[in-house]
Design a protein around this motif. Structure first.
Motif, PDB file in Angstrom:
ATOM      1  N   ARG A  54      -8.240  -6.659   2.230  1.00 20.22           N
ATOM      2  CA  ARG A  54      -9.224  -7.180   1.278  1.00 20.22           C
ATOM      3  C   ARG A  54     -10.558  -7.454   1.968  1.00 20.22           C
ATOM      4  NH1 ARG A  54      -7.314 -12.196  -0.331  1.00 20.22           N
ATOM      5  NH2 ARG A  54      -5.543 -11.098  -1.202  1.00 20.22           N
ATOM      6  N   ARG A  55     -10.510  -8.068   3.136  1.00 19.58           N
ATOM      7  CA  ARG A  55     -11.738  -8.393   3.869  1.00 19.58           C
ATOM      8  C   ARG A  55     -12.539  -7.146   4.213  1.00 19.58           C
ATOM      9  NH1 ARG A  55     -12.904  -8.746   9.139  1.00 19.58           N
ATOM     10  NH2 ARG A  55     -10.767  -8.779   9.861  1.00 19.58           N
ATOM     11  N   LEU A  56     -11.847  -6.043   4.483  1.00 19.29           N
ATOM     12  CA  LEU A  56     -12.522  -4.794   4.838  1.00 19.29           C
ATOM     13  C   LEU A  56     -12.845  -3.923   3.628  1.00 19.29           C
ATOM     14  CD1 LEU A  56     -10.538  -3.865   8.059  1.00 19.29           C
ATOM     15  CD2 LEU A  56     -12.825  -4.874   7.887  1.00 19.29           C
ATOM     16  N   GLY A  57     -12.500  -4.412   2.427  1.00 16.89           N
ATOM     17  CA  GLY A  57     -12.842  -3.684   1.212  1.00 16.89           C
ATOM     18  C   GLY A  57     -11.804  -2.687   0.733  1.00 16.89           C
ATOM     19  N   TYR A  58     -10.586  -2.796   1.231  1.00 14.46           N
ATOM     20  CA  TYR A  58      -9.501  -1.914   0.808  1.00 14.46           C
ATOM     21  C   TYR A  58      -8.595  -2.638  -0.184  1.00 14.46           C
ATOM     22  CZ  TYR A  58     -10.670   0.968   4.876  1.00 14.46           C
ATOM     23  OH  TYR A  58     -11.313   1.744   5.797  1.00 14.46           O
ATOM     24  N   ASN A  59      -7.962  -1.882  -1.062  1.00 10.64           N
ATOM     25  CA  ASN A  59      -6.891  -2.401  -1.909  1.00 10.64           C
ATOM     26  C   ASN A  59      -5.583  -2.042  -1.234  1.00 10.64           C
ATOM     27  OD1 ASN A  59      -8.543  -3.362  -4.034  1.00 10.64           O
ATOM     28  ND2 ASN A  59      -8.747  -1.275  -4.791  1.00 10.64           N
ATOM     29  N   LEU A  60      -4.752  -3.027  -0.973  1.00 10.09           N
ATOM     30  CA  LEU A  60      -3.464  -2.777  -0.332  1.00 10.09           C
ATOM     31  C   LEU A  60      -2.550  -2.057  -1.314  1.00 10.09           C
ATOM     32  CD1 LEU A  60      -1.677  -3.183   2.154  1.00 10.09           C
ATOM     33  CD2 LEU A  60      -0.945  -5.343   1.150  1.00 10.09           C
ATOM     34  N   ALA A  61      -2.188  -0.824  -0.992  1.00 11.87           N
ATOM     35  CA  ALA A  61      -1.353  -0.018  -1.885  1.00 11.87           C
ATOM     36  C   ALA A  61       0.125  -0.320  -1.689  1.00 11.87           C
ATOM     37  CB  ALA A  61      -1.614   1.470  -1.655  1.00 11.87           C
TER      38      ALA A  61
ATOM     39  N   GLU B  34       2.873  11.171   5.231  1.00 12.45           N
ATOM     40  CA  GLU B  34       3.259  11.518   3.860  1.00 12.45           C
ATOM     41  C   GLU B  34       3.083  10.331   2.912  1.00 12.45           C
ATOM     42  OE1 GLU B  34       3.736  14.548   2.699  1.00 12.45           O
ATOM     43  OE2 GLU B  34       3.291  15.193   4.745  1.00 12.45           O
ATOM     44  N   ALA B  35       3.438   9.124   3.375  1.00 13.86           N
ATOM     45  CA  ALA B  35       3.255   7.931   2.541  1.00 13.86           C
ATOM     46  C   ALA B  35       1.772   7.699   2.263  1.00 13.86           C
ATOM     47  CB  ALA B  35       3.871   6.717   3.224  1.00 13.86           C
ATOM     48  N   ALA B  36       0.930   7.888   3.258  1.00 13.45           N
ATOM     49  CA  ALA B  36      -0.515   7.719   3.085  1.00 13.45           C
ATOM     50  C   ALA B  36      -1.064   8.755   2.111  1.00 13.45           C
ATOM     51  CB  ALA B  36      -1.218   7.828   4.436  1.00 13.45           C
ATOM     52  N   ARG B  37      -0.590   9.979   2.219  1.00 15.82           N
ATOM     53  CA  ARG B  37      -1.042  11.030   1.285  1.00 15.82           C
ATOM     54  C   ARG B  37      -0.601  10.726  -0.147  1.00 15.82           C
ATOM     55  NH1 ARG B  37       0.080  16.020   5.325  1.00 15.82           N
ATOM     56  NH2 ARG B  37      -2.036  16.160   6.155  1.00 15.82           N
TER      57      ARG B  37
ATOM     58  N   ASP C 206      -7.078   5.714   2.213  1.00 16.26           N
ATOM     59  CA  ASP C 206      -8.200   5.999   3.096  1.00 16.26           C
ATOM     60  C   ASP C 206      -7.929   5.482   4.501  1.00 16.26           C
ATOM     61  OD1 ASP C 206      -9.952   7.226   1.209  1.00 16.26           O
ATOM     62  OD2 ASP C 206     -10.394   5.237   0.393  1.00 16.26           O
ATOM     63  N   ALA C 207      -7.052   4.477   4.593  1.00 14.97           N
ATOM     64  CA  ALA C 207      -6.779   3.856   5.887  1.00 14.97           C
ATOM     65  C   ALA C 207      -5.355   3.330   5.931  1.00 14.97           C
ATOM     66  CB  ALA C 207      -7.756   2.714   6.140  1.00 14.97           C
ATOM     67  N   VAL C 208      -4.863   3.190   7.153  1.00 12.73           N
ATOM     68  CA  VAL C 208      -3.577   2.557   7.425  1.00 12.73           C
ATOM     69  C   VAL C 208      -3.872   1.394   8.362  1.00 12.73           C
ATOM     70  CG1 VAL C 208      -1.367   2.857   8.599  1.00 12.73           C
ATOM     71  CG2 VAL C 208      -2.234   4.661   7.124  1.00 12.73           C
ATOM     72  N   ILE C 209      -3.351   0.226   8.030  1.00 11.36           N
ATOM     73  CA  ILE C 209      -3.548  -0.961   8.864  1.00 11.36           C
ATOM     74  C   ILE C 209      -2.233  -1.260   9.575  1.00 11.36           C
ATOM     75  CG2 ILE C 209      -4.121  -3.413   8.870  1.00 11.36           C
ATOM     76  CD1 ILE C 209      -5.786  -2.858   6.317  1.00 11.36           C
ATOM     77  N   VAL C 210      -2.305  -1.385  10.891  1.00 16.00           N
ATOM     78  CA  VAL C 210      -1.123  -1.654  11.709  1.00 16.00           C
ATOM     79  C   VAL C 210      -1.375  -2.897  12.566  1.00 16.00           C
ATOM     80  CG1 VAL C 210      -0.429   0.776  11.766  1.00 16.00           C
ATOM     81  CG2 VAL C 210      -1.873  -0.128  13.581  1.00 16.00           C
ATOM     82  N   PRO C 211      -0.303  -3.588  12.985  1.00 13.49           N
ATOM     83  CA  PRO C 211      -0.505  -4.786  13.815  1.00 13.49           C
ATOM     84  C   PRO C 211      -1.258  -4.499  15.117  1.00 13.49           C
ATOM     85  CG  PRO C 211       1.706  -4.754  12.939  1.00 13.49           C
ATOM     86  CD  PRO C 211       1.099  -3.410  12.616  1.00 13.49           C
ATOM     87  N   SER C 212      -0.870  -3.429  15.822  1.00 15.88           N
ATOM     88  CA  SER C 212      -1.529  -3.070  17.085  1.00 15.88           C
ATOM     89  C   SER C 212      -1.125  -1.650  17.467  1.00 15.88           C
ATOM     90  CB  SER C 212      -1.140  -4.037  18.197  1.00 15.88           C
ATOM     91  OG  SER C 212       0.195  -3.823  18.586  1.00 15.88           O
TER      92      SER C 212
END
Length: 88
Positions: free
Chosen positions: A3-10, A28-31, A36-42
């Protein structure tokens, strides 16, 4: 962070050690989600502690800690580098 970066968490995606090819499954899940982006812990979430190039060909990858963005290239970076003369 999304949300802070302007994305909607799908969706949230989690794989087990039984997942044969987790990077391909994530791609495949992202497609499917038209992400537009994937957020990962590290980066430690990935084998070899490196962001997979095949993933950044599809989506931006954002790490929470440290907060970094590994962006897709929309242009060939060598073609448009500051050392390349302007084609105009």
């Amino acid at each position: 962070m999304a949300r802070r970066l302007g994305y909607n968490l799908a969706k949230t995606v989690a794989f087990s050690e039984k997942t044969a090819d987790p990077i391909q499954e994530l791609i495949e899940a992202a497609r499917r989600a038209t992400a537009d982006a994937v957020i990962v812990p590290s980066v430690t979430h990935f084998e070899g502690n490196a962001i997979p190039g095949e993933l950044t060909q599809v989506v931006d990858v954002i790490t929470v800690s440290p907060e970094e963005t590994y962006a897709r290239w929309s242009l060939n970076p060598t073609r448009w580098s500051s050392d390349t003369p302007d084609p105009a």
